[in-house]
Write a protein that holds these residues in place. Structure first.
Motif, PDB file in Angstrom:
ATOM      1  N   GLY A 105       0.809  -1.216   0.000  1.00  6.91           N
ATOM      2  CA  GLY A 105       0.000   0.000   0.000  1.00  6.91           C
ATOM      3  C   GLY A 105       0.838   1.259   0.000  1.00  6.91           C
ATOM      4  N   ASP A 261      -4.476   5.583  -5.555  1.00  2.45           N
ATOM      5  CA  ASP A 261      -4.393   4.207  -5.071  1.00  2.45           C
ATOM      6  C   ASP A 261      -5.735   3.775  -4.487  1.00  2.45           C
ATOM      7  OD1 ASP A 261      -3.696   1.835  -3.675  1.00  2.45           O
ATOM      8  OD2 ASP A 261      -3.096   3.011  -1.927  1.00  2.45           O
ATOM      9  N   GLY A 263      -6.705   2.069  -1.706  1.00  2.00           N
ATOM     10  CA  GLY A 263      -6.198   1.577  -0.433  1.00  2.00           C
ATOM     11  C   GLY A 263      -7.329   1.301   0.531  1.00  2.00           C
ATOM     12  N   GLN A 307      -5.846  -5.788  -3.190  1.00  3.75           N
ATOM     13  CA  GLN A 307      -4.607  -5.053  -3.431  1.00  3.75           C
ATOM     14  C   GLN A 307      -4.318  -4.872  -4.929  1.00  3.75           C
ATOM     15  OE1 GLN A 307      -2.330  -4.013  -0.483  1.00  3.75           O
ATOM     16  NE2 GLN A 307      -4.527  -3.989  -0.118  1.00  3.75           N
TER      17      GLN A 307
END
Length: 733
Positions: A105, A261, A263, A307
């Motif tokens: 991450g 991202d 996350g 992920q």
């Protein structure tokens, strides 16, 4: 009976706020989206009010807090992107995957800025390792997870720190830091700009792993919460490596106007954060999101924390460029929506609207904001009653030094960093084991120095002063390496903010970090807050991790802590005082964690850092070592062991010998210089009006310490090394 909003971690008052925002009851999808976005992990609802204390800008800062990572200028059109984040609760439940996905991450946060990741660091906390088999399993699993992900990514893990203490029993801390290099004109941000631009999903398919992870990280660890293994993500570093290269190639084309991202809170957070930074609205279709599991419903797709996924905002008409590049790297690339300007985040399932809410209401700016009551805990004033005279002087100083060298908080971390590939990419100039790591900046003469630091015992005894000390110790580590400190990223790990004594610890820590950063001109450019780090019986010690970066204009001038040549003169720059409070000696030898923390004179600290840095840059210093845990005796032993050469030291002092050797007084450096440079060094120290002591010379194969004429200690280097280097290996075996 449990209310639906309680199942997603919301309070009644928060649920009423949602009703006010929407003007109606939220459906299951909307309620879950608010649940993850208004969790402590995503919204910082108990900490945001204190962020105003942090200094976050100066002429070097190109990007401060609020983006995926902070960025600081290092000159020559180059900059460093950096960020630290915690993955504590997942690592307590699944140590390997918790640590591995924490690394994954933080890497995505760096390349989401357009920077190429060049280094990883970490900061770890565990319970007492020599007492508990579970702690050994957690320790082993976390280290393997960090190594497994970082090594596969081909990013060197170059530094970090590890502490063991009973307060972390049952609640380990795993903080991962990543650093990248970027040119000024290639910085990207997570902004959904351009009405009608396409929202594209790039990376791996979405599964059910990690669902509710943000909410899981926002409650105390109990037997019930530890059963939530679905909240722990599963990482694939090989997929991440493909994603990294694909994204960096895409950013070079100029077709990407925003990147984020996926996350914590997955698609939900990526969508609302990019929307609120851009035109204000977004519409996506969950049916278009690639899935690796059958029968996933919209709420699972929206809050999954699978992920290796990124959200891209792509210039309309250039989507095929993205598809072509991403396909080459073997990843998914699909248009899932578009940028709108109606300030709404609209979730579609085909033609049907399944969720619709103001994007800003989900983001931290729309989340609840609390400023809790606080109170000084009883232990704070009680601890200050301790005096050094309350403990006896050791009968045998040689045995004491060996016992200190074997202490898990002092001994060699080689068992750990040997599992990390710290030389991959061949830019590592100073490897793990010195005060800070140093990396070469390819194509230039420059270097960057990196460190993570925090003495959580001092932060427990005095959160404000302990947090200041964490900042200045990180800076001293960089200075000892020959680098000028530039900026910090902080990982703030605390107990429940809803308990007055824990919130007091947090508030004091934030103020302490702010004061030190302002004095050193090292702004806070990114960071992370992790609350609820406590079990049903106790909270962790306050642990504000300081990740710091510094720059060397000439990497060839990098300095290390190991003694170099026979005959070099050893100097202690700074002054030792009667300050045993909070020391490793007091804990390890006397079983006490109490006392007044060492006094920090910021004016002296700044003078000494400037002095040591200048003398290193001028080539006058052979070695430099920060005095921290274990004090002078441990600094001497570490420099002798790492240099494989002894020393003879004589100390005249009014202090008791154990205080002189093991006190952890601040603003001290152990340096060595060639005899021909001694006069010049003494002149520069005198000009800076700084205290110093000539201790002795490097040489031989033993460390001999004489205090007030008595031969206090005389140990062969090989014997000290066996104790220091073999401690963790012995425990883990």
């Amino acid at each position: 009976m449990t209310k639906p909003y309680e199942l997603v971690g919301l309070k009644e008052v928060e649920y009423k706020k949602i009703l006010d925002v929407l003007g109606r009851e939220p459906n299951e999808l909307e309620l879950n989206m608010y649940g993850v976005m208004w969790s402590e992990h995503c919204s910082y609802k108990h900490s945001r009010s204190l962020f105003k204390h942090f200094p976050t800008s100066n002429e070097k800062v190109l990007q401060g807090p609020g983006e995926n990572a902070g960025i600081v200028d290092i000159g020559d059109n180059l900059a460093v992107a950096m960020k630290i984040e915690s993955h504590n609760h997942p690592s307590a439940v699944e140590p390997y995957q918790g640590a591995a996905t924490g690394v994954g991450g933080i890497i995505r946060d760096i390349f989401a800025m357009g920077a190429r990741p060049v280094a990883l660091l970490n900061s770890l906390r565990f319970g007492e390792i020599d007492e508990d088999q579970r702690v050994k399993q957690l320790f082993e699993g976390v280290v393997e997870g960090i190594a497994g992900y970082g090594n596969c990514m081909g990013i060197p893990t170059v530094g970090g720190e590890i502490h063991f203490n009973q307060s972390y029993q049952g609640n380990p801390l795993v903080n991962a830091m990543c650093v990248g290099i970027i040119e000024h004109d290639k910085i990207h941000r997570g902004t959904a700009k351009g009405l009608g631009n396409s929202i594209m999903y790039v990376g791996a398919a979405t599964g059910r792993d990690g669902i509710g992870g943000a909410s899981f990280a926002s409650v105390e660890l109990t037997e019930e919460s530890e059963e939530k293994r679905s909240a722990v993500q599963v990482g694939d570093p090989f997929m991440e490596k493909l994603l990294l290269e694909a994204c960096l190639e895409l950013l070079e084309t100029g077709c990407v106007v925003g990147i984020q991202d996926l996350g914590a809170a997955g698609l939900t957070s990526a969508c609302c954060e990019t929307a609120t930074r851009g035109e204000g609205g977004m519409e996506i279709d969950v049916l278009k999101v690639p899935r690796r599991e059958e029968g996933m419903i919209p709420v699972e797709v929206m809050i999954s924390e699978s992920q290796e996924r990124m959200l891209l905002i792509v210039e309309k008409g250039r989507e095929e460029e993205v598809n072509k590049i991403v396909k080459k790297w073997g990843l998914y690339s699909v248009i899932i929506g578009k940028v709108t300007n109606d300030n709404m985040l609209r979730v579609m399932e085909g033609d049907q609207v399944v969720g619709e809410m103001p994007a800003e209401s989900l983001d931290s700016s729309g989340a609840p904001k609390y400023y809790k009551d606080y109170e000084v805990p009883a232990y704070y004033n009680e601890a200050k009653q301790f005096k050094s005279q309350d403990v006896q002087e050791p009968d045998n100083y040689q045995e004491t030094l060996l016992e200190m060298l074997k202490a898990p908080n002092i001994c060699s971390r080689e068992w750990v960093y040997k599992q990390y590939d710290h030389m991959v990419r061949t830019n590592t100039v100073v490897k793990p084991g010195s005060d800070a790591a140093v990396l070469r900046v390819k194509g230039t003469q420059k270097g960057i120095a990196l460190t993570t630091d925090c003495n959580s015992r001092l932060c427990y005894l005095d959160p404000r002063e302990g947090s200041k000390i964490a900042v200045v110790e990180a800076a001293r580590n960089l200075v000892c390496s020959g680098a000028k400190p530039l900026a910090i990223t902080d990982g703030l790990n605390f107990g429940s903010p809803e308990k007055p004594d824990r919130f007091w610890q947090f508030r004091e820590s934030v103020i302490g970090i702010s004061e030190a950063c302002r004095e050193l001109d090292t702004p806070v450019i990114s960071g992370n807050v992790s609350f609820y780090n406590e079990t049903e019986t106790k909270a962790i010690y306050p642990t504000p991790i300081i990740g710091m970066v510094g720059v060397l204009d000439d990497v060839e001038k990098a300095c290390t802590s190991d003694f170099k040549d026979e005959g070099d003169v050893i100097l202690l720059v700074g002054e030792t005082k009667d300050e045993l409070g909070g020391s490793e000696y007091l804990s390890r030898i006397h079983g006490l964690e109490t006392g007044q923390v060492p006094f920090l004179n910021m004016a002296l600290e700044k003078r000494l850092q400037k002095l040591v840095l200048e003398t290193i840059e001028e080539g006058l210093v052979q070695s430099a070592h920060d005095l921290s845990e274990g004090g002078l005796a441990i600094a001497l032993a570490e420099s002798a062991i790492s240099g494989n050469v002894g020393a003879k030291v004589s100390l005249e002092t009014e202090l008791r010998a154990d205080i002189a050797l093991y006190a952890e007084s601040q603003s001290r450096f152990l340096i060595t210089v060639k005899k021909e440079n001694l006069t010049k060094i003494k002149e520069k120290i005198s000009q800076s009006e700084s205290p110093y002591t000539i201790l002795g010379e490097v040489g031989g194969d033993t460390l001999e310490i004489n205090v007030n004429g008595d031969k206090n200690t005389c140990l062969p280097i090989v014997e000290m090394e066996d104790a220091w280097r073999g401690a963790i290996q012995c425990i883990m075996a």
